[in-house]
Write an enzyme that holds these catalytic residues in place. Structure first.
Site, PDB file in Angstrom:
ATOM      1  N   ASP A  16       0.832  -1.212   0.000  1.00 11.69           N
ATOM      2  CA  ASP A  16       0.000   0.000   0.000  1.00 11.69           C
ATOM      3  C   ASP A  16       0.868   1.263   0.000  1.00 11.69           C
ATOM      4  O   ASP A  16       1.983   1.267   0.505  1.00 11.69           O
ATOM      5  CB  ASP A  16      -0.914  -0.016   1.240  1.00 11.69           C
ATOM      6  N   ASN A  64     -11.010  -2.433  -5.147  1.00  4.63           N
ATOM      7  CA  ASN A  64     -10.241  -1.545  -6.040  1.00  4.63           C
ATOM      8  C   ASN A  64     -10.906  -1.364  -7.413  1.00  4.63           C
ATOM      9  O   ASN A  64     -10.570  -0.435  -8.151  1.00  4.63           O
ATOM     10  CB  ASN A  64      -8.800  -2.043  -6.216  1.00  4.63           C
ATOM     11  N   SER A 192      -7.964  -4.594   5.297  1.00  2.00           N
ATOM     12  CA  SER A 192      -8.625  -4.301   4.021  1.00  2.00           C
ATOM     13  C   SER A 192      -9.010  -5.571   3.251  1.00  2.00           C
ATOM     14  O   SER A 192      -8.711  -5.712   2.062  1.00  2.00           O
ATOM     15  CB  SER A 192      -7.746  -3.390   3.151  1.00  2.00           C
TER      16      SER A 192
HETATM   17  C1  IPE Z   1      -5.513  -2.600  -0.043  1.00  2.00           C
HETATM   18  O1  IPE Z   1      -5.148  -1.270  -0.233  1.00  2.00           O
HETATM   19  C2  IPE Z   1      -5.468  -3.331  -1.349  1.00  2.00           C
HETATM   20  C3  IPE Z   1      -4.150  -3.506  -1.938  1.00  2.00           C
HETATM   21  C4  IPE Z   1      -3.017  -3.146  -1.411  1.00  2.00           C
HETATM   22  C5  IPE Z   1      -4.144  -4.162  -3.205  1.00  2.00           C
HETATM   23  P1  IPE Z   1      -6.242  -0.121  -0.395  1.00  2.00           P
HETATM   24  O2  IPE Z   1      -5.483   1.139  -0.524  1.00  2.00           O
HETATM   25  O3  IPE Z   1      -7.172  -0.473  -1.479  1.00  2.00           O
HETATM   26  O4  IPE Z   1      -7.015  -0.217   0.994  1.00  2.00           O
HETATM   27  P2  IPE Z   1      -7.801   0.868   1.815  1.00  2.00           P
HETATM   28  O5  IPE Z   1      -8.789   1.492   0.887  1.00  2.00           O
HETATM   29  O6  IPE Z   1      -6.802   1.873   2.299  1.00  2.00           O
HETATM   30  O7  IPE Z   1      -8.411   0.114   2.946  1.00  2.00           O
HETATM   31  C1  IPE Z   2      -1.574   0.290  -3.311  1.00  2.00           C
HETATM   32  O1  IPE Z   2      -1.361   1.656  -3.351  1.00  2.00           O
HETATM   33  C2  IPE Z   2      -1.843  -0.298  -4.687  1.00  2.00           C
HETATM   34  C3  IPE Z   2      -3.234  -0.717  -4.899  1.00  2.00           C
HETATM   35  C4  IPE Z   2      -4.181  -0.706  -4.007  1.00  2.00           C
HETATM   36  C5  IPE Z   2      -3.578  -1.160  -6.231  1.00  2.00           C
HETATM   37  P1  IPE Z   2      -2.570   2.693  -3.341  1.00  2.00           P
HETATM   38  O2  IPE Z   2      -2.956   2.965  -4.758  1.00  2.00           O
HETATM   39  O3  IPE Z   2      -3.658   2.221  -2.472  1.00  2.00           O
HETATM   40  O4  IPE Z   2      -1.862   3.957  -2.735  1.00  2.00           O
HETATM   41  P2  IPE Z   2      -2.456   4.970  -1.666  1.00  2.00           P
HETATM   42  O5  IPE Z   2      -2.973   4.157  -0.520  1.00  2.00           O
HETATM   43  O6  IPE Z   2      -3.527   5.727  -2.366  1.00  2.00           O
HETATM   44  O7  IPE Z   2      -1.292   5.818  -1.279  1.00  2.00           O
HETATM   45 MG    MG Z   3      -4.054   2.479  -0.505  1.00  2.00          MG
END
Ligand code: IPE
Ligand code: IPE
Ligand code: MG
Length: 236
Positions: A16, A64, A192
């Site tokens: 993340d 996502n 998550s």
């Molecule tokens: C969790 O990250 C999913 C992945 C890392 C693929 P998110 O960024 O989607 O999770 P939330 O929204 O912060 O809980």
């Molecule tokens: C994790 O990084 C990758 C996926 C969930 C696909 P994020 O895209 O969630 O990055 P932040 O949390 O917005 O920084």
């Molecule tokens: Mg994220």
């Protein structure tokens, strides 16, 4: 009793912070995802060197799909390129790649490259790299419940015979040991919807590091820390 590095079989990572990494630099979020791929490469190589049998990476959750279409498209295209570009190296390293999640939801192009990569690496036995794609624990458990209900209705299974292994055996992770360690980067302290059944007794590690900045040094220090944790599994 503390554990040894060699006792760590399975590490799962919630990758993340790509978006925040990019935002800090006034880049588009997609740049963060691109940069995140380097961290994936580094962690896969390191995990194999540490002798892990399984490494599971949360790359795309069922939730996502609700991101803007341009971001979803970019992620799918990065995923496709990753599979095409990395498959030979994964194969040379004797790593087996598999996907866990609702794979039917992925675009046809991605599914095709996944299939090629899975076929190519299916006999490898050094480490299993599982990519969690369109993955959600609730979705996984719901589909397990449906499969078990079907078996009970058809008479293949007695309800009184249902136990924890019946459920584990219907999850996407059925061939993997439960994770010893779950790591989440970027400072968020939540799962998550990741491996909620499998992580019942995992040691959890949360780091402020944003995923594109995560590398083998920090990975190693988490594995070392794990050795000093006492896993009691409910005993005294
Ligand atoms: C969790 O990250 C999913 C992945 C890392 C693929 P998110 O960024 O989607 O999770 P939330 O929204 O912060 O809980
Ligand atoms: C994790 O990084 C990758 C996926 C969930 C696909 P994020 O895209 O969630 O990055 P932040 O949390 O917005 O920084
Ligand atoms: Mg994220």
């Amino acid at each position: 009793m503390s554990s040894k590095l060699s006792e760590i079989k399975h590490v799962a990572i919630i990758m993340d912070g790509n978006g925040r990494w990019a935002k800090k630099r006034l880049f588009n979020r997609i740049k963060g995802h691109e940069k995140g791929i380097n961290a994936v490469r580094e962690v896969v190589t390191a995990g194999r060197e540490y002798g892990l049998k399984a490494l599971t990476l949360y790359a795309f959750s069922t939730e996502n799909w609700n991101r803007p279409e341009t971001e979803v498209k970019a992620l799918m295209s990065l995923l496709k390129n990753f599979l095409v570009n990395e498959r030979n190296e994964l194969n040379d390293k004797n790593i087996k790649l598999q996907a866990i999640g609702d794979i039917d939801k992925l675009p046809e192009k991605v599914r095709k490259e996944l299939e090629i990569t899975q076929d190519l690496t299916s006999q490898n036995d050094q480490m299993v790299l599982s990519l969690a794609l369109s993955y959600g624990s609730r979705d996984e458990i719901t589909s397990a419940v449906k499969k078990i209900a079907d078996k009970a209705l058809s008479g293949e299974l007695n309800v009184s015979d249902i136990d924890e292994s019946t459920i584990s055996g219907e999850l996407y992770t059925k061939d993997l040991p439960d994770p010893d360690i779950v790591i989440r980067t970027s400072g968020e302290i939540r799962l998550s919807n990741f491996l909620m059944w499998q992580a019942a007794y995992s040691e959890l590690f949360f780091t402020e590091t944003l995923w594109p900045d995560f590398g083998k040094e920090e990975f190693h220090s988490i594995l070392k820390d794990f050795q000093n944790r006492e896993r009691r599994f409910g005993k005294v």
